[in-house]
Motif scaffolding. Sequence first.
Motif, PDB file in Angstrom:
ATOM      1  N   UNK A 320       0.826  -1.203   0.000  1.00 21.31           N
ATOM      2  CA  UNK A 320       0.000   0.000   0.000  1.00 21.31           C
ATOM      3  C   UNK A 320       0.863   1.257   0.000  1.00 21.31           C
ATOM      4  N   UNK A 321       1.842   1.306   0.899  1.00 23.48           N
ATOM      5  CA  UNK A 321       2.683   2.499   1.017  1.00 23.48           C
ATOM      6  C   UNK A 321       3.492   2.739  -0.248  1.00 23.48           C
ATOM      7  N   UNK A 322       4.098   1.679  -0.787  1.00 29.45           N
ATOM      8  CA  UNK A 322       4.931   1.828  -1.978  1.00 29.45           C
ATOM      9  C   UNK A 322       4.086   2.157  -3.204  1.00 29.45           C
ATOM     10  N   UNK A 323       2.928   1.501  -3.329  1.00 30.08           N
ATOM     11  CA  UNK A 323       2.063   1.755  -4.483  1.00 30.08           C
ATOM     12  C   UNK A 323       1.548   3.180  -4.521  1.00 30.08           C
ATOM     13  N   UNK A 324       1.039   3.683  -3.392  1.00 31.42           N
ATOM     14  CA  UNK A 324       0.509   5.045  -3.354  1.00 31.42           C
ATOM     15  C   UNK A 324       1.612   6.088  -3.494  1.00 31.42           C
ATOM     16  N   UNK A 325       2.773   5.827  -2.902  1.00 30.20           N
ATOM     17  CA  UNK A 325       3.858   6.813  -2.984  1.00 30.20           C
ATOM     18  C   UNK A 325       4.325   7.000  -4.421  1.00 30.20           C
ATOM     19  N   UNK A 344     -13.441  10.409  -1.124  1.00 29.46           N
ATOM     20  CA  UNK A 344     -14.885  10.238  -0.975  1.00 29.46           C
ATOM     21  C   UNK A 344     -15.162   8.786  -0.609  1.00 29.46           C
ATOM     22  N   UNK A 345     -16.400   8.489  -0.250  1.00 26.53           N
ATOM     23  CA  UNK A 345     -16.702   7.127   0.185  1.00 26.53           C
ATOM     24  C   UNK A 345     -18.174   6.821  -0.033  1.00 26.53           C
ATOM     25  N   UNK A 346     -18.459   5.516  -0.068  1.00 24.71           N
ATOM     26  CA  UNK A 346     -19.833   5.025  -0.004  1.00 24.71           C
ATOM     27  C   UNK A 346     -19.826   3.799   0.899  1.00 24.71           C
ATOM     28  N   UNK A 347     -20.879   3.017   0.856  1.00 23.79           N
ATOM     29  CA  UNK A 347     -20.969   1.877   1.771  1.00 23.79           C
ATOM     30  C   UNK A 347     -19.946   0.786   1.472  1.00 23.79           C
ATOM     31  N   UNK A 348     -19.418   0.765   0.251  1.00 24.00           N
ATOM     32  CA  UNK A 348     -18.542  -0.334  -0.154  1.00 24.00           C
ATOM     33  C   UNK A 348     -17.090   0.074  -0.349  1.00 24.00           C
ATOM     34  N   UNK A 349     -16.849   1.315  -0.786  1.00 22.43           N
ATOM     35  CA  UNK A 349     -15.492   1.700  -1.171  1.00 22.43           C
ATOM     36  C   UNK A 349     -15.127   3.089  -0.659  1.00 22.43           C
ATOM     37  N   UNK A 400      -0.872  -2.688  -5.702  1.00 23.50           N
ATOM     38  CA  UNK A 400      -2.176  -2.361  -5.131  1.00 23.50           C
ATOM     39  C   UNK A 400      -3.234  -3.392  -5.509  1.00 23.50           C
ATOM     40  N   UNK A 401      -3.153  -3.933  -6.710  1.00 22.83           N
ATOM     41  CA  UNK A 401      -4.136  -4.948  -7.105  1.00 22.83           C
ATOM     42  C   UNK A 401      -3.974  -6.227  -6.303  1.00 22.83           C
ATOM     43  N   UNK A 402      -2.778  -6.464  -5.762  1.00 25.62           N
ATOM     44  CA  UNK A 402      -2.593  -7.608  -4.864  1.00 25.62           C
ATOM     45  C   UNK A 402      -3.460  -7.477  -3.617  1.00 25.62           C
ATOM     46  N   UNK A 403      -3.744  -6.237  -3.236  1.00 24.69           N
ATOM     47  CA  UNK A 403      -4.540  -5.980  -2.038  1.00 24.69           C
ATOM     48  C   UNK A 403      -6.021  -5.838  -2.353  1.00 24.69           C
ATOM     49  N   UNK A 404      -6.403  -6.055  -3.606  1.00 23.48           N
ATOM     50  CA  UNK A 404      -7.800  -5.902  -3.993  1.00 23.48           C
ATOM     51  C   UNK A 404      -8.191  -4.475  -4.295  1.00 23.48           C
ATOM     52  N   UNK A 405      -7.200  -3.601  -4.489  1.00 23.03           N
ATOM     53  CA  UNK A 405      -7.453  -2.191  -4.782  1.00 23.03           C
ATOM     54  C   UNK A 405      -7.466  -1.986  -6.293  1.00 23.03           C
ATOM     55  N   UNK A 425     -10.522   1.743  -2.792  1.00 24.41           N
ATOM     56  CA  UNK A 425     -10.157   0.840  -1.700  1.00 24.41           C
ATOM     57  C   UNK A 425     -11.426   0.233  -1.109  1.00 24.41           C
ATOM     58  N   UNK A 426     -11.589  -1.087  -1.154  1.00 26.35           N
ATOM     59  CA  UNK A 426     -12.767  -1.715  -0.530  1.00 26.35           C
ATOM     60  C   UNK A 426     -12.750  -1.506   0.985  1.00 26.35           C
ATOM     61  N   UNK A 427     -13.873  -1.088   1.546  1.00 26.82           N
ATOM     62  CA  UNK A 427     -13.918  -0.808   2.984  1.00 26.82           C
ATOM     63  C   UNK A 427     -14.041  -2.073   3.821  1.00 26.82           C
ATOM     64  N   UNK A 428     -14.462  -3.184   3.218  1.00 28.96           N
ATOM     65  CA  UNK A 428     -14.686  -4.390   4.014  1.00 28.96           C
ATOM     66  C   UNK A 428     -13.410  -5.175   4.268  1.00 28.96           C
ATOM     67  N   UNK A 429     -12.363  -4.954   3.447  1.00 24.96           N
ATOM     68  CA  UNK A 429     -11.147  -5.756   3.588  1.00 24.96           C
ATOM     69  C   UNK A 429     -10.175  -5.180   4.603  1.00 24.96           C
ATOM     70  N   UNK A 430     -10.174  -3.899   4.732  1.00 29.29           N
ATOM     71  CA  UNK A 430      -9.193  -3.216   5.584  1.00 29.29           C
ATOM     72  C   UNK A 430      -7.768  -3.613   5.203  1.00 29.29           C
TER      73      UNK A 430
END
Length: 431
Positions: A320-325, A344-349, A400-405, A425-430
């Motif tokens: 996550x850190x390396x991908x976003x940076x 921004x956000x909704x119930x899922x992401x 990031x796709x490894x993390x489901x992002x 970013x899916x909110x359910x996976x954390x």
Amino acid sequence: MESKKENISSLGLGIRVKTLVNLRWIAVLGQTITCFIVHYFLNFDLPWIEISLTILALAISNFALYPGYSINNRLNETSTTFVIAADIIQLALMIFFTGGLSNPFVVLFLTHIAITVTSLPIRSTSILIILSIFLITILGFFNYPLVNDTLDLTIPLIFIIGMWISLFVTILFLTFYAGGLTDDSRKTSAALKIAEDLLVNEKNLSSLDGLAAAAAHHLGTPLGTISLIANELKNENDIPDSAKKDLIILSDEVEKCKAILGSLGEKPSSDDDLITKIELQALLEELCELIKAKGIDFVINFQNNDPNLKKFLLLRRSELLLGLSNIVENAADFTSSIVELNVSYNNENIELKIQDNGEGFSNSILNRLGDPYVSSRTNSQKEDKGSGLGLGFFISKTLLERLGISIIAYNKSLPETGAIVSVIIPTDKRL
């Protein structure tokens, strides 16, 4: 940079000596058996002396590979090119003595082309393709005709021309199709290797606290022994006062070392949220430190200024850190004044939009973003900012796709200019 490109371009090139030797022995055996069948069962007259010498030359050259190379080594580009060129010439001689382009086994030229385009770079591949086409052309005009007492083997010229055209077209098709697939595979493998190396380095940095704890544990015993001996020597009556002062200093320094190691050895618990997790706002502010170092302004906007969204906890994953940076630094490199991070956000992401106000992505490569060695900006931007290997976005997308992002890249709507990278970013996976 040049050496890195050369290393990447040569990744996976060359053939193992064992593989090449085995293939050539198969060729020797196959040519011998085929000639016997054609002569004794199909009643064709063959020039046995010429054919035998040609097959023998292939066998002798194969034996010559044994002392020159270790059987499990890979041949370099030059050696591989020479060996395949020799095989092409040997095959051309066999076809020359057995009917030229009227011989159906002329299609075996394609096996050498297939090996070439999947094993060698464009320079050597071009040389071997030109050699093959040249020899095929010669075989169309000059050859030993096949002779059979019971069959009329007169081959129409139109058939010879058609065979030459079909071989020529097939060689070109193999070159561009198989060669293109192989080149993409090499580039992807090399890029993934670089991404893995970066990820390993990031994880190694994260594990330094564990190494410090281990060092504190192992050094504690010898330091304790030194302290014990120093204290015992201080109490000896026959020790000079000057030596006792040195022993006192030594004991004090040992205690300082033990205190330092003790602080290093206080490895945080893996269940401590302050260590293993990070709030979304803190993560974005940490990423923006990269922008500040470049002298670029930034702004972080949260939907409705929601405090719960700001405090949303994410695991401190290296991916996550390396991908976003990488994405944030790319935006800082090509913006004209400011980088915006809108959340921004909704119930899922949770959607994080990283946008700049530069020239945006080039339309010619927008659909190819995420492929290795595809630079994400226009030529003018690359000249102004400098151009790397085109791996930054590929590495970010892969990690990031490894993390489901999910990642989506696009340009701002006119009349605005600039690029937007949407990170979902899916909110359910954390994560």
